[in-house]
Design a protein around this motif. Structure first.
Motif, short mmCIF file in Angstrom:
data_model
loop_
_atom_site.label_atom_id
_atom_site.label_comp_id
_atom_site.label_asym_id
_atom_site.label_seq_id
_atom_site.Cartn_x
_atom_site.Cartn_y
_atom_site.Cartn_z
N ALA A 396 73.28 46.29 36.21
CA ALA A 396 73.72 44.90 36.08
C ALA A 396 73.31 44.27 34.75
O ALA A 396 74.10 43.57 34.12
CB ALA A 396 73.15 44.07 37.23
N PHE A 397 72.07 44.53 34.32
CA PHE A 397 71.50 43.77 33.21
C PHE A 397 71.35 44.55 31.91
O PHE A 397 70.76 44.04 30.96
CB PHE A 397 70.12 43.23 33.63
N ALA A 398 71.91 45.75 31.85
CA ALA A 398 71.72 46.61 30.67
C ALA A 398 72.17 45.95 29.38
O ALA A 398 71.54 46.14 28.32
CB ALA A 398 72.45 47.94 30.87
N ASN A 399 73.24 45.18 29.42
CA ASN A 399 73.80 44.58 28.21
C ASN A 399 73.48 43.10 28.06
O ASN A 399 74.06 42.42 27.21
CB ASN A 399 75.31 44.79 28.19
N THR A 400 72.58 42.61 28.88
CA THR A 400 72.22 41.18 28.84
C THR A 400 70.92 40.97 28.08
O THR A 400 70.31 41.90 27.57
CB THR A 400 72.04 40.64 30.28
N GLY A 401 70.46 39.72 28.06
CA GLY A 401 69.21 39.39 27.39
C GLY A 401 68.02 39.34 28.34
O GLY A 401 67.05 38.62 28.06
N LEU A 402 68.07 40.09 29.46
CA LEU A 402 66.98 40.02 30.42
C LEU A 402 65.66 40.49 29.81
O LEU A 402 64.61 39.89 30.08
CB LEU A 402 67.30 40.85 31.67
N ILE A 403 65.67 41.54 29.00
CA ILE A 403 64.44 42.02 28.38
C ILE A 403 63.84 40.92 27.50
O ILE A 403 62.63 40.66 27.55
CB ILE A 403 64.70 43.30 27.56
N GLU A 404 64.66 40.26 26.71
CA GLU A 404 64.18 39.19 25.84
C GLU A 404 63.65 38.02 26.67
O GLU A 404 62.63 37.41 26.34
CB GLU A 404 65.30 38.72 24.92
N GLU A 405 64.34 37.72 27.78
CA GLU A 405 63.90 36.63 28.66
C GLU A 405 62.54 36.94 29.27
O GLU A 405 61.63 36.11 29.29
CB GLU A 405 64.94 36.40 29.76
N LEU A 406 62.37 38.16 29.77
CA LEU A 406 61.09 38.55 30.37
C LEU A 406 59.98 38.60 29.33
O LEU A 406 58.81 38.33 29.65
CB LEU A 406 61.23 39.91 31.05
#
Length: 422
Positions: A396-406
């Motif tokens: 789901a989140f591979a191409n999103t900014g979840l890593i940056e958000e976390l």
């Protein structure tokens, strides 16, 4: 309520749910959100405590009454928001009614379940319907299995070439500030684990139903080590956990191969300790517990007595705040593959070491993770798989900014690149 809320935190009075509510003002920021559960006075008390903890006035946060024993109330709750943040477990018993209501309402759903039968079962039963409704249903958005999933994504992003395999080495560091309490986890986690162990045969049927398209025969094979071994570069002893995070990561690899024709990454995960004997005893306790969980009368005894069977690490009271603040973990990822331009017919020569770490992983990090996942779904919908569905976090989140958000959140995750060897 005439205008839909962005998010509703369901199960807000539970141990984890209360912490999620405390973290919501920081993570959800400008989004509108409410809380839901069975008991209005308890929900009001949750808001009072969260206000004291955060220094923010949360008295105006909407309260929605919803009970898993009352299907209509769950359906009404699902219609009042764009995404339900579900903290009400064990999900094996209480999860499906919420998932079904959300999908039928076209509402997204995230939870923190690490229960493999529930996770796979929801995908088997509701994936196609969720796609029809353009709803995302994403489990394992807490400690299970955001670190493992996003750790693999982070490794791939920083690997200059094609990844063949990834091994994850998980280490916990505990420091008991409150000597009267050794609890690391709440008994709810223990109960979910016992049910998962007791019904492990269910997974074969579910895996068979999901694996309708055979994955390629990858070479070279990642060697699985079932025995305790010392990992020299970490100077610790590890044993393999051939379930949990691994199941979720491999589900991601299957989805991205079937939907996007991407080469799957082979994955294994290990847990480690300082001494050989601690590692051996831990492995034996897990094996003993799994065997005893097959006996119905022992299941009940195990569930009722978490403190006794875990030597105080799990309890009905859960961990105190002083001990939560000192809990730390790190996961080191050893990723191997082919450098750019290297033929796949040759042995992969490139190796990358990366690491994730956090404090208060089971509750603080878990709480911000599920909130961040919900926020990304609402804010970066265009970067997610287009059709919705019951899918895993890594897919789901591979191409999103979840890593940056976390990475930016107080109780989030620290991502590091340690070393690249060519």
């Amino acid at each position: 309520m005439s205008v839909k809320l962005d998010a509703i935190i369901f199960g807000a009075t539970g141990f984890t749910g209360q912490i999620v509510v405390e973290k919501a003002p920081e993570v959800l920021e400008s989004l509108t959100w409410g809380i839901a559960g069975r008991n209005k006075s308890k929900l009001e008390n949750v808001l009072r405590k969260a206000s004291q903890a955060t220094g923010k006035d949360l008295s105006a946060v909407p309260i929605i009454l919803a009970d898993v024993e009352d299907r209509k109330s769950i359906e009404e709750m699902a219609k009042k928001c764009k995404i339900v943040i579900n903290c009400c477990g064990p999900y094996r018993f209480f999860g499906e009614v919420v998932v079904k209501a959300c999908i039928e309402a076209g509402t997204h759903h995230v939870d923190i379940s690490g229960e493999p039968q529930y996770i796979d079962g929801m995908q088997v039963k509701y994936h196609e319907l969720a796609q029809e409704k353009h709803a995302y249903v994403i489990s394992a958005c807490g400690f299970d299995s955001i670190p493992a999933e996003m750790g693999v994504v982070h490794a791939e992003r920083n690997f200059p070439g094609t990844v063949n395999s990834c091994e994850m080495f998980w280490e916990n560091m505990l420091d008991y500030r409150d000597k009267d309490s050794k609890a690391v986890l709440h008994a709810g986690t223990w109960e979910s684990a016992i049910h998962a162990m007791a019904n492990y045969r269910e997974l074969r049927r579910l895996h068979h139903a999901l694996e309708h398209e055979k994955l390629p025969d990858l070479r070279p094979k990642l060697k699985y080590c079932p025995f305790i071994r010392k990992v020299q570069f970490l100077d610790r002893y590890f044993f393999a956990i051939h379930s949990g995070d691994r199941d979720v990561v491999m589900n991601t690899q299957r989805l991205r191969y079937v939907d996007n024709q991407k080469r799957p990454v082979q994955f294994e995960n290990y847990i480690g300790f300082n001494s050989f004997w601690t590692t051996l005893v831990t492995q034996m306790i897990l094996l003993f517990t799994a065997i005893m969980a097959q006996i119905p009368c022992m299941q009940r005894i195990l569930i009722k007595n978490p403190k006794f069977f875990t030597r105080g690490l799990m309890s009905h009271e859960g961990p105190v705040a002083a001990n939560r603040a000192t809990q730390k973990f790190q996961m080191t990822f050893r990723t191997k593959g082919w450098a750019e331009g290297q033929p796949f017919t040759e042995e992969p020569k490139q190796e990358l070491l990366t690491r994730l770490s956090a404090t208060d992983p089971f509750y603080g990090m878990t709480s911000v993770s599920i909130l961040a996942a919900a926020k990304i779904i609402l804010k970066e919908n265009d970067k997610m798989p287009k059709n919705g569905g019951v899918i895993s976090p890594g897919y789901a989140f591979a191409n999103t900014g979840l890593i940056e958000e976390l990475s930016r959140l107080k109780d989030g995750l620290k991502f590091e690149v340690l070393k690249l060897e060519r």
